[in-house]
Write a protein that holds these residues in place. Structure first.
Motif, PDB file in Angstrom:
ATOM      1  N   UNK A   1       0.821  -1.214   0.000  1.00  0.00           N
ATOM      2  CA  UNK A   1       0.000   0.000   0.000  1.00  0.00           C
ATOM      3  C   UNK A   1       0.857   1.266   0.000  1.00  0.00           C
ATOM      4  N   UNK A   2       1.920   1.289   0.794  1.00  0.00           N
ATOM      5  CA  UNK A   2       2.745   2.499   0.877  1.00  0.00           C
ATOM      6  C   UNK A   2       3.842   2.520  -0.172  1.00  0.00           C
ATOM      7  N   UNK A   3       3.951   1.461  -0.983  1.00  0.00           N
ATOM      8  CA  UNK A   3       5.014   1.426  -1.989  1.00  0.00           C
ATOM      9  C   UNK A   3       4.828   2.491  -3.063  1.00  0.00           C
ATOM     10  N   UNK A   4       3.634   3.078  -3.144  1.00  0.00           N
ATOM     11  CA  UNK A   4       3.397   4.127  -4.128  1.00  0.00           C
ATOM     12  C   UNK A   4       4.073   5.443  -3.740  1.00  0.00           C
TER      13      UNK A   4
ATOM     14  N   UNK B   1      16.685   4.417 -14.314  1.00  0.00           N
ATOM     15  CA  UNK B   1      15.276   4.825 -14.320  1.00  0.00           C
ATOM     16  C   UNK B   1      14.987   6.104 -13.541  1.00  0.00           C
ATOM     17  N   UNK B   2      15.928   6.590 -12.748  1.00  0.00           N
ATOM     18  CA  UNK B   2      15.680   7.776 -11.949  1.00  0.00           C
ATOM     19  C   UNK B   2      15.232   7.417 -10.540  1.00  0.00           C
ATOM     20  N   UNK B   3      14.930   8.442  -9.756  1.00  0.00           N
ATOM     21  CA  UNK B   3      14.527   8.255  -8.359  1.00  0.00           C
ATOM     22  C   UNK B   3      13.017   8.035  -8.302  1.00  0.00           C
ATOM     23  N   UNK B   4      12.591   6.793  -8.489  1.00  0.00           N
ATOM     24  CA  UNK B   4      11.175   6.450  -8.536  1.00  0.00           C
ATOM     25  C   UNK B   4      10.721   5.878  -7.203  1.00  0.00           C
ATOM     26  N   UNK B   5       9.413   5.745  -7.065  1.00  0.00           N
ATOM     27  CA  UNK B   5       8.864   5.058  -5.904  1.00  0.00           C
ATOM     28  C   UNK B   5       9.086   3.556  -6.051  1.00  0.00           C
ATOM     29  N   UNK B   6       8.838   2.837  -4.977  1.00  0.00           N
ATOM     30  CA  UNK B   6       9.040   1.387  -5.009  1.00  0.00           C
ATOM     31  C   UNK B   6       8.133   0.746  -6.053  1.00  0.00           C
ATOM     32  N   UNK B   7       6.880   1.173  -6.102  1.00  0.00           N
ATOM     33  CA  UNK B   7       5.928   0.572  -7.041  1.00  0.00           C
ATOM     34  C   UNK B   7       6.320   0.854  -8.492  1.00  0.00           C
ATOM     35  N   UNK B   8       6.680   2.092  -8.796  1.00  0.00           N
ATOM     36  CA  UNK B   8       7.060   2.430 -10.169  1.00  0.00           C
ATOM     37  C   UNK B   8       8.362   1.743 -10.568  1.00  0.00           C
ATOM     38  N   UNK B   9       9.297   1.640  -9.629  1.00  0.00           N
ATOM     39  CA  UNK B   9      10.541   0.952  -9.937  1.00  0.00           C
ATOM     40  C   UNK B   9      10.293  -0.536 -10.180  1.00  0.00           C
ATOM     41  N   UNK B  10       9.354  -1.108  -9.442  1.00  0.00           N
ATOM     42  CA  UNK B  10       9.029  -2.516  -9.649  1.00  0.00           C
ATOM     43  C   UNK B  10       8.439  -2.728 -11.043  1.00  0.00           C
TER      44      UNK B  10
END
Length: 438
Positions: free
Chosen positions: A286-289, A311-320
């Protein structure tokens, strides 16, 4: 026109249990059968319980205990060297965006009212003697708490390994202890007056909301929330551990509880300062966004830097998502093993056990970015490092009751060349060998 009846919504009102919970509470036979089934689920090793404890702004806290710096508590404060480099920051300074990559004059441009504490200097570098001494006290407090916990619960057969990961951070495996507490029907008592959080599947529970879940789900061992129940026991233990450390060392710590060390470390950092947080696996999704992927343990090294480059400094969800779509590119850039490791970390998976480790195998001290132009400067710098190491060895002998047998000097020159040689432990001043480059 009839106005609708207003509905009051407040965290002070207890949410009513569902119909099947009433059946479980008032049908003794069914309740007994369900409790046996739930206890088997809760006692299984499907969910480990790993606690993480980390001191908040460790070095700033140490200096703020001195009478001359107590007025800086509650204000943006940084600990800096004479060169202007920031070593440690208070949470008030972190909230303003002051990072350790900035110099003092740059930080004052962000916050003109910034309090600056200049650290002590010893052996030509930042003095860490007090930090090492307080770190040993924190370790002793954790060990004494473990012994008291085993004695108070009468569970002598339980194994609670403690792994020290840094001077102010350590991990503790509570899996066996929580399993035995559930098997022996020990009551679960969470002090909701403290800053305690449960990151669940749908929401963050704290205060009265956490009390409600304890009454209607955790206390009756609800089988659908078996992970939360086990982590709730971990919350109770880690909260008492942090209070014990505060009493013994006057150092405020934050704690985290998760099903592995990656989730527990991340939980420890979510609601800092002075907070205890449990992070479930669904809560992690839930908080990975909104969590930057580099906040996850394991991405602070070269692997995180390589993914940041791709890929840049993304959130966990976007990096996944990027990892799934571009797995072949990631594999060719970082290697197959590191690419698979990145996928596990982004999914919150870690099977590494918590092995007992209370101290490092050896000691080290060093200093970089030196501008040495003569042999006398080189000798003086080597003497400083040897004196620093001897002081560390004396402190280590007092705290850990061990003696060191070897001492080695290693230095780097011409950016990539390295040379090392052993020296006598009793030596304080010496000259380098004749084959030195200076």
């Amino acid at each position: 026109m009839i106005s609708p009846i207003p509905v009051l919504s407040s965290s002070k009102f207890l949410e009513p249990p569902r119909k099947k919970d009433y059946i479980n509470l008032f049908n003794p036979v069914l309740k007994t059968k369900l409790l046996v089934k739930r206890r088997n689920n809760l006692s299984s090793n499907l969910c480990r319980v790993v606690g993480a404890v980390d001191a908040d702004c460790f070095e700033v806290q140490i200096y703020q205990q001195y009478p001359q710096y107590q007025h800086t508590k509650g204000f943006p404060t940084v600990l800096a060297l004479e060169t202007g480099r920031i070593v440690s920051r208070s949470h008030e300074a972190k909230d303003l965006g002051i990072s350790r990559n900035l110099k003092v004059h740059q930080a004052k441009q962000i916050c003109p009212d910034l309090h600056v504490i200049y650290g002590k200097k010893k052996f030509g570098k930042h003095d860490t003697t007090e930090k090492d001494a307080i770190s040993d006290k924190i370790r002793e407090a954790a060990l004494s708490f473990r012994e008291d916990l085993i004695d108070s619960t009468y569970l002598d057969e339980v194994d609670i390994p403690i792994h020290r990961t840094g001077c102010d951070e350590f991990l503790i495996d509570l899996t066996q202890l929580v399993t035995l507490l559930i098997d022996h029907d020990y009551p679960l008592q969470i002090d909701a007056t403290h800053r305690i959080f449960m990151e669940g599947r749908r929401s963050t529970y704290n205060g009265d909301g956490l009390t409600n879940r304890n009454v209607y789900y955790y206390s009756i061992r609800h089988h659908k929330y078996y992970e939360e129940v086990r982590l709730a026991y971990g919350l109770q233990i880690v909260d008492k551990l942090c209070q014990h450390i505060l009493k013994e060392t006057k150092i405020v710590c934050s704690g985290g509880v998760g099903s592995n060390k990656v989730l527990s470390k991340l939980a420890c950092s979510i609601h800092k300062p002075n907070a205890i947080t449990a992070l479930t696996r669904r809560g992690f999704y839930r908080i990975s966004y909104r969590i930057p992927f580099r906040d996850v343990s394991g991405f602070g090294n070269m692997l995180g830097l390589q993914l940041h480059t791709l890929f840049g400094n993304l959130s966990v969800h976007k990096m996944w998502k990027c990892w799934i779509k571009n797995f072949n590119n990631v594999k060719s850039y970082v290697g197959i093993e590191r690419a698979e490791k990145a996928g596990r970390l982004l999914f919150g998976i870690c099977h590494d056990p918590i092995t007992p480790k209370l101290m490092n195998v050896g000691l080290n001290c060093g200093k970089g970015n030196l501008d040495i132009r003569s042999e006398s400067e080189f000798k003086a710098e080597l003497n400083h490092r040897v004196q620093n190491m001897l002081a560390k060895m004396q402190l280590d002998n007092t705290a850990n009751k061990r003696n060191h047998t070897e001492l080695k000097i290693q230095y780097r020159y011409d950016r990539c060349r390295t040379r090392s040689f052993p020296i006598d432990l009793n030596a304080v001043a010496f000259a380098p060998d004749q084959k030195g480059v200076f």
